[in-house]
Structure formats: structure tokens, C-alpha cells
Design a protein around this motif. Structure first.
Motif, PDB file in Angstrom:
ATOM      1  N   ASP A 140       0.901  -1.210   0.044  1.00  0.00           N
ATOM      2  CA  ASP A 140       0.035   0.062   0.141  1.00  0.00           C
ATOM      3  C   ASP A 140       0.751   1.248  -0.014  1.00  0.00           C
ATOM      4  OD1 ASP A 140      -2.603   1.028  -0.072  1.00  0.00           O
ATOM      5  OD2 ASP A 140      -2.530   1.332   2.230  1.00  0.00           O
ATOM      6  N   THR A 141       1.938   1.117   0.816  1.00  0.00           N
ATOM      7  CA  THR A 141       2.868   2.651   1.087  1.00  0.00           C
ATOM      8  C   THR A 141       3.686   2.724  -0.088  1.00  0.00           C
ATOM      9  OG1 THR A 141       4.026   1.225   2.578  1.00  0.00           O
ATOM     10  CG2 THR A 141       2.574   2.747   3.366  1.00  0.00           C
ATOM     11  N   LYS A 143       2.557   2.904  -3.129  1.00  0.00           N
ATOM     12  CA  LYS A 143       1.955   3.696  -3.904  1.00  0.00           C
ATOM     13  C   LYS A 143       1.877   5.433  -4.067  1.00  0.00           C
ATOM     14  CE  LYS A 143      -1.969   0.429  -3.936  1.00  0.00           C
ATOM     15  NZ  LYS A 143      -3.187   0.185  -3.151  1.00  0.00           N
ATOM     16  N   CYS A 144       2.618   5.716  -2.892  1.00  0.00           N
ATOM     17  CA  CYS A 144       2.740   7.254  -2.690  1.00  0.00           C
ATOM     18  C   CYS A 144       3.479   7.870  -3.669  1.00  0.00           C
ATOM     19  CB  CYS A 144       3.312   7.363  -1.334  1.00  0.00           C
ATOM     20  SG  CYS A 144       3.947   9.190  -0.869  1.00  0.00           S
ATOM     21  N   VAL A 170       4.531   7.537   5.912  1.00  0.00           N
ATOM     22  CA  VAL A 170       3.940   6.640   4.788  1.00  0.00           C
ATOM     23  C   VAL A 170       5.293   5.940   4.026  1.00  0.00           C
ATOM     24  CG1 VAL A 170       3.306   6.397   2.246  1.00  0.00           C
ATOM     25  CG2 VAL A 170       1.877   7.199   4.019  1.00  0.00           C
ATOM     26  N   ARG A 174       6.869   2.218   4.222  1.00  0.00           N
ATOM     27  CA  ARG A 174       7.445   1.482   2.811  1.00  0.00           C
ATOM     28  C   ARG A 174       8.807   0.711   3.200  1.00  0.00           C
ATOM     29  NH1 ARG A 174      10.384  -0.277   0.239  1.00  0.00           N
ATOM     30  NH2 ARG A 174      10.868  -0.342  -2.125  1.00  0.00           N
ATOM     31  N   THR A 207      -6.045  10.139   5.282  1.00  0.00           N
ATOM     32  CA  THR A 207      -6.314   9.011   4.643  1.00  0.00           C
ATOM     33  C   THR A 207      -7.480   9.485   3.591  1.00  0.00           C
ATOM     34  OG1 THR A 207      -5.837   7.395   6.559  1.00  0.00           O
ATOM     35  CG2 THR A 207      -7.781   6.545   4.862  1.00  0.00           C
ATOM     36  N   CYS A 210      -5.941  11.226   0.640  1.00  0.00           N
ATOM     37  CA  CYS A 210      -4.933  10.538  -0.338  1.00  0.00           C
ATOM     38  C   CYS A 210      -5.477  10.227  -1.703  1.00  0.00           C
ATOM     39  CB  CYS A 210      -4.139   9.102   0.446  1.00  0.00           C
ATOM     40  SG  CYS A 210      -3.276   8.523  -0.751  1.00  0.00           S
ATOM     41  N   ARG A 212      -4.233   8.187  -3.797  1.00  0.00           N
ATOM     42  CA  ARG A 212      -3.842   6.981  -4.284  1.00  0.00           C
ATOM     43  C   ARG A 212      -4.455   5.945  -3.369  1.00  0.00           C
ATOM     44  NH1 ARG A 212      -2.075   5.534  -8.194  1.00  0.00           N
ATOM     45  NH2 ARG A 212      -0.318   4.303  -7.836  1.00  0.00           N
ATOM     46  N   ILE A 214      -4.196   5.381  -0.284  1.00  0.00           N
ATOM     47  CA  ILE A 214      -3.489   4.534   0.580  1.00  0.00           C
ATOM     48  C   ILE A 214      -4.041   4.867   1.883  1.00  0.00           C
ATOM     49  CG2 ILE A 214      -0.869   4.676   1.673  1.00  0.00           C
ATOM     50  CD1 ILE A 214      -0.034   6.062  -0.737  1.00  0.00           C
ATOM     51  N   GLN A 215      -4.053   3.794   2.940  1.00  0.00           N
ATOM     52  CA  GLN A 215      -4.560   3.799   4.326  1.00  0.00           C
ATOM     53  C   GLN A 215      -3.593   4.465   5.105  1.00  0.00           C
ATOM     54  OE1 GLN A 215      -7.836   2.561   4.912  1.00  0.00           O
ATOM     55  NE2 GLN A 215      -7.839   2.816   2.754  1.00  0.00           N
ATOM     56  N   VAL A 216      -3.385   5.734   5.024  1.00  0.00           N
ATOM     57  CA  VAL A 216      -2.232   6.447   5.363  1.00  0.00           C
ATOM     58  C   VAL A 216      -2.249   6.282   7.238  1.00  0.00           C
ATOM     59  CG1 VAL A 216      -1.230   8.704   5.933  1.00  0.00           C
ATOM     60  CG2 VAL A 216      -2.062   8.094   3.567  1.00  0.00           C
TER      61      VAL A 216
END
Lengths: 242, 579
Positions: A140-141, A143-144, A170, A174, A207, A210, A212, A214-216
């Protein structure tokens, strides 16, 4: 159809104060807000300044506040917005001109978390192995796109600009959850600090912002847990290649 | 307010911070002082939008070899690629992919933990027998991961970046390159970078077309500027149209979608590619599929009689679509309101990639004539360069291979060379062209609008110089471009401010696009054959006897002069191209 769009303008070379200006331009309901900004720039006022490049949500140039929420102008369609559409720069960084903010501090914070793989073991001849399960942990991270939407939507960041901010965390996530990385101890001083992850008050604005998906907030929570328990979960054993 | 000038000196300056520029910076900065000058923040570069994968014959899932990769690349390029360069690329692809993995690139993995690979258009086993799994990928954001990983490594290594600096000139003096001039967007200052070596990695110029997958900023800055300085542009008539752009928007839907099992359907619901490429079908090379779509539409088999066809992903496991193709799924949902898991996706060919560009050798050194004479100190890599590894048509995944292989080779060559070199003297008029051009645009009262000229350019290029071309249309396009070039001299930039004058920037970029559209059209009119992406309706066959050669377009006294140079043929003799 004709749409109305209100933009917060600022050009310190001409006028020391920011001003709201409203424009009426032709747009299709399926157009992006970016298309409407281009219509203003190309038909009404060439001096309107904003960043953009890829126009489909990957380069991260055109994060801005659209109807009060941080969005990429190229990922919001006109049909989904109430009019007049209000557009202003992201909050929390100095505005340089119109919708362009100074991103220097943002990238400084990014650099603080050492956003690169740390692994000093000798490189094998082929790839370092990693199981699909281990790869999934930090998917997920990855994708930032470093657009800044999360950090500039965060009330904790608005309240204290020393906070490292969601985007940098984030990036740390990663690497911390990458089974190939050995840098947890080096990143700890920045993250395990009152201006690190503990400044997060779990408000979930990041969240929501975002682009993208992403579940920040979840990622920040995982980093908090990792710091509290002393290290990332062990890597899954990868079967020896035949 | 007066425009300030600031001077810098470096061993090497790299212009552009996509995959090629960053890879070159990583290599060169190990041994010399390097500055990277980029008009975007590096992570905004267009490499980040590459989706499907990077080709390398790792053989992780089935047997593969670099020779097969080389054959596919040569055949895919319709025998125009230089085979010595293709060999270098396909051999080094393997090592460079492992190197990216060691830098941390999060590739998808096989159950054994190795880099996963998938099928892609034109990539085959045993010289064309069947599709092969060669594309190493990270979901459908492989380019994003390459860009991020290289930028991360540059930070680790302390590379010096000049972000948001727009290139305005490349300085050539006494037969060698002496540096560059760039406009700092934040302040409006001109910065003069004196350097022993300059590597251009400024990307493509798809924005000359109306429907394109390319970012707004892809305006061919480096190509146009050196063209004005007397460097030729090679094979400009070859411009790739990717068959699956989202209808009207041009946003790319990766070939990886077909690699995972997606198929194309015409308006009657037929799998038309079976008729055009019986073996490779929907995984034929891009030029063939784009032509097939045009034919289907021309013969009335577009969807609802319109100019598009459907990409069908509904037969795929929904989990594969969501997990291996998450970004394109999101694009289709966001921009069309269509759910690709359940519904057909409307697609049409979209202007995607310039095979042509600044001629270089395999060390990324610019070669400025038909004899391949090196222009000392000047390098180019990536889409702005023409090595030529793509020839008449690039295979999917090979753009990423090209940028990392030749970016690295260029960076290494610079690192080895600059130690022995002195800083060249700057020409006495180093700043004059930049001052003149900016001065003219910001003091003109001609009343012409850059936006209007750009729209007309994009329309005529789309109508007359796209997938199919013929003499009358190309001549019409040339006449239009000539008119637009005259009007361009009267373009008036209303914004006179120094800071973030994006109106000025767009006007400069339009000037670059006009040059490149002109060179593309001149090359296309001259080449009276059909090869790769260059398809002449009036000359439908490939003509090796007369045209197995690279074109070189030189700007001379307000005109373009064409010259030609031979193709390097080492292992594979030209054959008919059937898939």
C-alpha cells in the motif's frame, strides 16, 4: 455547459494580498477540474499559475484544495462537485503564486526518514528473494506519489510545522516493512519522537485526502506499533529456489 | 524587474530527472561533481506513468534468453533498430533489473520469492514461436517504482538537484558542448551551468498530438534546442501510437492488461486481432494493433459506428484485475465511470512514444552526422535519444529497459571521461539566445495566443501525421505548420512576472513542439515506404532496397535538410514481419 469556478489568486509581484476571483468557463461534466483550470488559463487569464504534468493522478503535481478538501485537480470530475467550485492552495506551506506552494520543507521531511533501502549485506548475483506475503506487507505505501495532500490536510501538522507529517511516515513504512531493509534503528530517532509518529492524533484526514487510496492512518498506526514493540515482524521464510 | 543571471560550474550537468537522467546521475556522481536540472520535481517525471513492466530475459518462469529478446526487438522495430545497440540493451537488461532490485525496487514476486514476469506485446520465445513471460513488473506501476527507487538512491548518494529549472539553451562552442542555460521557475533567474559534459534526458514530445498518453510537460525541450544548434534529429517520422488509450482522453491502459489475458473486440464483438496476427493476436506489436483498430473503424466495425473499439477484461479473474492492474482499473472507473471487471472499456490509439530523437552511440554520446562523429561533451539518453534500439516501432517494456541501460552507460562514460577533461570556455554570447527568446515573448504585442496555436498544431498532427499517412495530407500538415511557425513569432505572453511564469514556459514549450512537428512531418513525407509505425497509404510496402536506413533531419537556414545513414545489421537479416 457553463460552470463557475472561484480561485484564490496570489501574485506578490503585483499585489501583496490574496484575492478570490470567479470565472465562468465552458466544461463538460466528465471533464477534470484540471481541464477547467486550463480553460481559465488558456482563455481568460494566462497568468494563472498551478503545477500539473501527467493529468491522470500519477505524477502528484496538482494537489490543491478543491471545495475545501485536498484533491488532485486531475482526479476530480466537474460532475461530482458543487458550484461554484472553490480552489485554493494546499494549507500549511508558504504560497508562492496562486496555487503553487513552496514544497521545500515537505521534501526535507521526506529526506529525514531516510527514504531508501538500507541493506549493507553483499549483493547476490541475482535478486534478493522476498515472498509474495512479505511483498504484500508494504504494498500500500509503495503507491505514494509525494503530492503532499495528506500532510497538508493534517490538523496536527497545521498546529505544529515541526511534525514530520503523514507523507514522510508513509515513506518510512514502505521501508520498515520491507523484509530486505535493515534501517529501522537509523530511522527510529526521527519517528520515535514527539515530532514523529506520536504527534499523530488519528484524525484520519490524511487517509481521506490521499488520491492514491493509501490507508495512511493505518500505516502510521503500524509504524507506532513497530516502534512500541521494538522491530518489524520477522520475514516469512522463502523456499529455496529449485 | 531585471532578470538576474547566476553562474555554476560542474563536471557534468544532467537535464531531466526521469529514469534515464537519474540513472545517469547515480553513476556519474559516484566519481564526479554532478548537477541534475529538471523542470519538474524529479518524482513528477513521466517515467512514473509507465505501467506494465521492464523486459529482461531473467527466465524466472519459463526459459528465455537475451538473444530472443534481441530478435523480438529487431523484428518489432521492423528491422530498423541498430543491432549492435539492441544487443547491448538486451544483454545488460538482465543485470540492470537485478541492480534495480538491489536498490530496493518492489517487484511482484513468484511463490519462490523471485521477480515475477508477465507476457507483453511482441515478446516471444524461440524467435517468434509463442508469447514469453519477460516483463518484470510491480503491479501496473512499474515506472512509478523505478522512478521512486532511483530518486531514493540519488538522495542516499547526495546528488545535487536543481528542481523546477526549465532548459532554455545548450551551449556549443568550438565543436564541443560547454554547458546549458536554464530558467529558474521560482525566481525567473537565468542560470548558466558551465560543464565538461551535458547529458540530455528530457523525454518525448507526444504533446504535438491531440490525443496522447503523454504528460502536458512532454514537449521535447532537449531535442528541439540541440536541433536549433545544428545537431540532427534521427528517424523523426517514427512515432508510436499505443493501441489502448482511454477513448478521447488518451490515458494509457497498459499492454499488461492484454498480457494478463484481456482481448480487443470490435463493434460486432469479434476478436479482430485473430485476423491480423494469427499467432500473437492481441499481443502483436503496437503499430500493428493500432493499424488494425483504424481499419476496423474505417470498415464500419468501430463500436456504435464511432472511432473506438473495446478492451475486454471481464473474462479475467476479478482478483487479477484488482491486484495486478489496480491503477488502470482506477483510471477507467474515475474517468469513464466504467467498471472494467464487469464492463467493456472503450479504447482508441493514443500518441505515445517517439522512436526518433537525438542520435547517439551506445555510450549515449551524441553523434552529429551521418558518419557518427561524436560531439564532444554532449550526451543523450532515454526517449529524447535515438540509439537506435527501437527502430520503426518500440516494443512494450523496452522504453524502461532503454532508459536504465543507456542512462547508466552514459553516466559511466561521463564519469570515466571528465577526469581527463578541462572545463571548456563558455561562448561569449552564452546567455544571448535565452535572453532574446524570453525577451521577445514577454515584450511582444503581436496578440497571438500560444494556446490557440498549440490546439491547431495538435489537431493537424492528429488528422494528418498519425497512424496512417499519405502525401496530400502530409503536405497539408507542412503548410499548416509553416503558417503556425510564422504566427508563433507574434505570440504574446501577457504575464510579465518573474516568479512561476507558466504562461512564458508554455510559450517556450510550444516553440519546441513546432520544431519537432515540422521535422516529423518532413521525415514522413520523404519516406516513401511503410515500416513500423510509419504507414503510408500511398506506399503500403516496406522497401528495404531504398529505405533500410536511418533519416537525419538538419535545421539549415530556415529549412530542413535530410541525410541518411546505414542500419547496423549483425545477427538478424531483414525478413517479412508476421505475427
Amino acid at each position: 455547459m457553463q460552470i463557475r469556478i472561484k480561485i484564490k489568486r496570489y501574485n506578490p509581484e503585483r499585489e501583496p494580498k490574496e484575492q478570490w476571483r470567479e470565472y465562468a468557463v465552458e466544461a463538460d461534466p466528465m471533464d477534470r477540474v484540471l481541464d477547467a483550470l486550463h480553460a481559465v488559463k488558456w482563455q481568460r487569464d494566462g497568468s494563472l499559475a498551478f503545477r500539473r504534468s501527467c493529468a491522470h493522478g500519477i505524477c502528484g503535481s496538482d494537489a490543491m484544495m478543491i471545495n475545501g478538501r485536498n484533491r488532485l485537480a486531475c482526479k476530480v470530475l466537474i460532475k461530482d462537485l458543487k458550484q461554484p467550485i472553490t480552489i485554493e492552495p494546499m494549507r500549511g506551506f508558504p504560497v508562492l503564486k496562486d496555487l503553487i506552494v513552496d514544497m521545500t520543507r515537505f521534501f526535507e521531511k521526506y529526506r529525514q526518514v531516510k527514504p531508501y533501502l538500507i541493506n549493507d549485506t553483499p549483493e547476490p548475483k541475482t535478486e534478493r528473494l522476498q515472498s509474495p506475503e512479505d511483498r504484500e506487507r508494504y504494498d500500500d505505501t509503495t503507491k505514494c506519489i509525494l503530492c503532499g495532500a495528506c500532510t497538508t490536510a493534517c490538523p496536527s501538522f497545521w498546529a505544529n510545522k515541526e511534525y514530520v507529517g503523514p507523507a514522510a511516515i508513509v515513506q518510512a513504512h514502505r521501508f520498515l516493512f520491507d523484509s530486505r531493509d535493515h534501517g529501522a534503528a537509523e530511522r527510529k530517532p526521527v519517528l520515535d519522537d514527539t515530532m514523529g509518529v506520536w504527534r499523530c492524533r488519528t484524525i484520519f484526514s490524511c487517509t481521506d485526502a490521499c488520491p492514491r487510496g493509501i490507508q495512511v492512518t493505518k500505516a502510521i498506526g503500524e509504524v507506532k506499533k513497530l516502534l512500541a514493540t521494538g522491530g518489524p515482524p520477522p520475514a516469512t521464510a522463502v523456499p529455496k529456489p529449485s | 524587474m531585471a532578470r538576474q543571471v547566476i553562474h555554476h560550474e560542474y563536471d557534468a550537468v544532467i537535464v531531466g530527472a526521469g529514469g534515464a537522467g537519474l540513472m545517469a546521475a547515480l553513476e556519474a556522481s559516484k566519481r564526479c561533481r554532478v548537477a541534475v536540472v529538471s523542470k519538474l520535481y524529479p518524482t513528477r517525471s513521466h517515467t512514473g506513468t509507465a505501467q506494465g513492466g521492464i523486459g529482461a530475459a531473467l527466465g524466472n518462469l519459463e526459459p528465455d534468453s537475451w538473444e530472443w529478446h534481441m530478435f523480438d526487438t529487431v523484428k518489432g522495430g521492423d528491422y530498423l533498430p541498430d543491432q549492435d545497440a539492441v544487443e547491448v540493451m538486451c544483454r545488460e537488461a538482465i543485470d540492470v533489473v537485478y541492480s534495480l532490485e538491489h536498490m530496493g525496487l518492489p517487484f511482484n514476486r513468484t511463490p519462490e520469492g523471485k521477480i515475477d514476469q508477465r507476457r507483453f506485446g511482441g515478446h516471444t520465445m524461440e524467435l517468434g514461436k509463442a508469447p514469453v513471460r519477460r516483463a518484470c513488473y510491480a503491479a501496473d506501476r512499474t515506472g512509478h517504482m523505478i522512478l521512486q527507487t532511483l530518486y531514493q538512491q540519488c538522495i542516499k548518494q547526495g546528488v545535487a538537484f536543481f528542481d523546477e529549472f526549465h532548459l532554455t539553451d545548450v551551449l556549443v562552442s568550438g565543436g564541443r558542448c560547454a554547458g546549458v542555460v536554464a530558467l529558474c521557475l521560482a525566481t525567473g533567474e537565468l542560470h548558466c551551468f558551465r560543464a565538461k559534459a551535458v547529458l540530455l534526458a528530457t523525454g518525448g514530445f507526444g504533446r504535438m498530438f491531440k490525443v496522447t498518453s503523454n504528460a502536458h510537460t512532454l514537449t521535447g525541450d532537449g531535442c528541439s534546442i540541440v536541433f536549433r544548434r545544428g545537431v540532427p534529429l534521427e528517424d523523426m517520422e517514427f512515432f508510436q501510437f499505443h493501441p489502448t488509450g482511454i477513448y478521447k482522453l488518451g490515458i494509457l491502459v497498459t499492454e499488461g492488461a492484454r498480457g494478463e489475458g484481456g482481448v480487443l473486440l470490435n463493434g460486432k464483438g469479434e476478436r479482430f486481432m485473430e485476423r491480423y496476427a494469427p499467432t500473437m493476436k492481441d499481443l502483436a506489436p503496437r503499430d500493428m494493433i493500432s493499424r488494425a483498430i483504424y481499419r476496423e473503424v474505417q470498415e464500419g466495425r468501430g463500436v456504435d459506428g464511432k472511432d473506438y473499439v473495446h478492451l475486454d477484461l471481464t473474462k479475467l479473474d476479478p482478483d487479477v484485475v484488482e491486484r495486478k492492474l489496480p491503477d488502470i482499473t482506477d483510471f477507467v472507473r474515475t474517468y469513464l465511470g466504467v467498471d472494467p471487471v464487469k464492463e467493456l472499456v472503450p479504447v482508441q490509439p493514443t500518441a505515445h512514444y517517439a522512436m526518433g530523437g537525438i542520435p547517439t552511440n551506445t555510450n549515449a554520446q551524441v553523434v552529429a552526422d551521418a558518419k557518427n562523429s561524436v560531439l564532444t561533451g554532449l550526451y543523450a539518453a532515454g526517449e529524447c535519444a535515438c540509439v537506435s534500439v527501437h527502430g520503426g516501432n518500440r516494443l512494450g517494456t523496452n522504453s524502461l529497459v532503454d532508459i536504465v541501460v543507456f542512462g547508466r552507460r552514459g553516466g559511466r562514460h561521463i564519469a570515466e571521461s571528465v577526469g581527463k577533461m578541462e572545463l571548456p570556455p563558455l561562448p561569449s554570447d552564452a546567455l544571448s539566445r535565452s535572453h532574446e527568446e524570453i525577451g521577445r515573448l514577454t515584450s511582444n504585442l503581436g496578440g497571438e495566443s500560444a494556446a490557440a496555436i498549440r490546439t491547431e498544431l495538435q489537431q493537424v498532427m492528429m488528422d494528418r501525421v498519425s497512424v496512417y499517412r499519405e502525401e496530400t495530407g502530409l503536405k497539408e500538415a507542412l503548410a499548416t505548420i509553416s503558417t503556425l511557425r510564422s504566427r508563433y513569432r507574434k505570440v504574446e505572453v501577457e504575464d510579465r512576472s518573474l516568479s512561476y511564469n507558466t504562461e512564458l514556459q508554455e510559450a517556450l514549450e510550444l516553440g519546441y513542439l513546432l520544431d519537432l512537428a515540422w521535422a516529423t512531418t518532413v521525415g514522413a513525407l520523404a519516406r516513401t515506404e511503410s515500416r513500423g509505425a510509419h504507414s503510408r497509404e500511398d506506399f503500403p510496402k516496406r522497401d528495404d532496397a531504398n529505405w533500410l536506413k536511418h533519416s537525419l533531419a538538419f535545421a539549415t537556414d530556415g529549412n530542413i535538410k535530410l541525410d541518411y545513414k546505414p542500419v547496423s545489421i549483425t545477427r538478424f537479416q531483414p525478413k517479412e514481419r508476421i505475427y
